[in-house]
Design an enzyme around this catalytic site. Structure first.
Site, short mmCIF file in Angstrom:
data_model
loop_
_atom_site.label_atom_id
_atom_site.label_comp_id
_atom_site.label_asym_id
_atom_site.label_seq_id
_atom_site.Cartn_x
_atom_site.Cartn_y
_atom_site.Cartn_z
N ARG A 100 0.82 -1.22 0.00
CA ARG A 100 0.00 0.00 0.00
C ARG A 100 0.85 1.26 0.00
O ARG A 100 0.48 2.27 -0.61
CB ARG A 100 -0.95 -0.02 1.18
CG ARG A 100 -2.09 -0.98 0.92
CD ARG A 100 -3.07 -1.03 2.04
NE ARG A 100 -4.26 -1.72 1.60
CZ ARG A 100 -5.11 -2.33 2.42
NH1 ARG A 100 -4.90 -2.32 3.70
NH2 ARG A 100 -6.18 -2.92 1.94
N LYS A 114 -19.42 -14.57 2.46
CA LYS A 114 -20.59 -13.67 2.63
C LYS A 114 -21.33 -13.47 1.32
O LYS A 114 -21.02 -12.58 0.54
CB LYS A 114 -20.12 -12.34 3.22
CG LYS A 114 -19.72 -12.45 4.68
CD LYS A 114 -19.32 -11.10 5.20
CE LYS A 114 -17.94 -11.09 5.79
NZ LYS A 114 -16.81 -10.83 4.98
N GLY A 145 -8.33 -7.70 -0.45
CA GLY A 145 -8.74 -8.62 0.61
C GLY A 145 -8.15 -10.00 0.46
O GLY A 145 -6.98 -10.16 0.09
N GLY A 158 -13.35 -3.85 -0.57
CA GLY A 158 -14.72 -3.33 -0.51
C GLY A 158 -14.99 -2.33 -1.63
O GLY A 158 -16.06 -2.35 -2.26
#
Ligand code: AMP
Length: 398
Positions: free
Chosen positions: A37, A198, A351, A374
């Site tokens: 990052r 999910k 992720g 996300g």
């Protein structure tokens, strides 16, 4: 089109630069375990420094829940950054307090001050107007390059953008361009590989991709809801009972839409996630009532590979099994390998799938490894990101 840092004059100006410095740390040693990052932020920082801006970097790190907690200090990240760029980097041990103000007023053009973790203040995640105002008072211009947090309406990603002239950085610009191309004009066939547990997170993506993708391969825990919806026996596998009818609806819809939905045909199963029994293989529609599916099986891997190999574009989000346990990581690792080796353009969401790719050693072969899990999912759903929406359009500037 959103205004980027190339469209503004930054020389001599104080820039509040929101980055995603939420790097993984070893909680025992306090060492940063992956600098991706920070590395991804360098083009924007370097550009601003070379163009003589005064750069005030802000970010969150972890979940300190509004309380000062030294384990989540950005000081080690500031130190790591100092080793990666030529200009001077200072660290302020607060965000809008005396130390930040003193360090900012002492900085020269082209230098960097990293302020402390924004989430040490609970007002950050509440998008508190006063906190946003205080952040804005530190700078002349606001630049957002934190793609990983663009789906959140926080003070540093949303509130502050309303108070200052603003722009996006190179990383957000790159991420937006790549996903926009995938959704509007991909090299075909466009193959989406979706996994994870999910189902509610991935359902809107499936809905958006039904008319855009050519194939949607579904693996991971969410596949069992689809298999059960079609009448399969999935034993104790993860099933979202509330989404059964929706899963059935999507399978019906797919018959009249562009995309074909492909489900697993075999699975690696066990009595439960922590069982010490030897894993057993079952046909996906006939899993023993006492067993649960924990990975896709070898026939499914082969089937999915045949689609990925032919893809002009492949988009992957979500692991194929409980990949944290090596017993059930094979499917995910194999898919990582095939996505990386695919001749088509490869996109991996952030992720778990991104870490699986990194772990498998194939990350360099991925055309675009997104820095936002996300945020990239939200774009794949066909939605826009609040942290990008709030940035002015370049046309509006004329
Ligand atoms: P998500 O956040 O929805 O992408 O889900 C990621 C998680 O899904 C990972 O922690 C995996 O361990 C978990 N997962 C993947 N496959 C399964 C499965 N078959 N059963 C239970 N959990 C799974």
């Amino acid at each position: 089109m959103k205004r980027t840092i190339k469209d503004i004059d930054v020389a001599g100006k104080k820039i509040l630069l929101r980055l995603d410095f939420n790097v993984p740390m070893n909680t025992k040693t306090g060492n940063i375990t992956d600098l991706t990052r920070v590395l991804e932020s360098l083009p924007t920082i370097t550009y601003l420094s070379e163009h003589k801006a005064k750069i005030i970097i802000c970010s969150h790190l972890g979940r300190p829940n509004g309380i000062r907690d030294e384990r989540y200090s950005l000081a080690p990240v500031a130190q790591a950054l100092a080793k990666l760029i030529k200009c001077k980097v200072s660290f302020a041990n607060d965000t809008i307090g005396e130390d930040a103000k003193a360090k900012i007023s002492a900085m020269e053009d082209g230098e960097v001050v990293v302020i402390e973790n924004l989430r040490f203040d609970s007002r950050e995640e509440q998008n508190d107007p006063e906190f946003a105002k205080s952040l804005a008072s530190l700078a002349d211009i606001y630049v957002n390059d934190a793609f990983g947090t663009c789906h959140r309406k926080h003070a540093s990603t949303y509130g502050v953008a309303k108070l200052l002239p603003n722009a996006i950085g190179f990383l957000i610009n790159k991420e937006l361009k790549v996903i926009s191309r995938i959704l509007s004009n991909p090299d075909r066939p466009l193959v989406a590989v979706l996994g994870g547990a999910k189902i509610k997170d991935k359902i809107p993506v499936i809905e958006n991709l039904l008319d855009k993708a050519d194939t949607i391969l579904i693996g991971g825990g969410m596949a069992y809801t689809f298999i059960k919806a079609l009448g399969g026996e999935v034993g104790n596998s993860l099933v979202d009972e509330e989404k059964l009818s929706l899963a059935k609806e999507y399978i019906e819809k797919s018959k009249n839409s562009r995309a074909e939905i492909v489900l697993p045909i075999d699975n690696i199963c066990n009595l439960d996630i922590d069982s010490s029994e030897k894993p057993k293989k079952f046909v996906s529609t006939k899993i023993d009532p006492n067993y649960m599916g924990l990975d896709i099986g070898p026939k499914t891997v082969k089937l999915f590979k045949s689609y990925i190999k032919r893809a002009g574009t492949v988009v992957w989000n979500g692991p194929m099994g409980v990949f944290e346990n090596p017993l059930y990581a094979k499917g995910t690792n194999k898919i990582a390998k095939y996505v990386a080796k695919s001749k088509g353009f490869s996109f991996v969401g952030g992720g778990d799938s991104a870490s699986a790719v990194v772990k498998s050693g194939y990350s360099k072969k991925i055309d675009h490894l997104s820095t936002g899990g996300g945020a990239s999912l939200m774009l794949l759903e066909g939605k826009s990101l609040p942290g990008v929406d709030i940035i002015e359009d370049i046309e509006e500037q004329k």
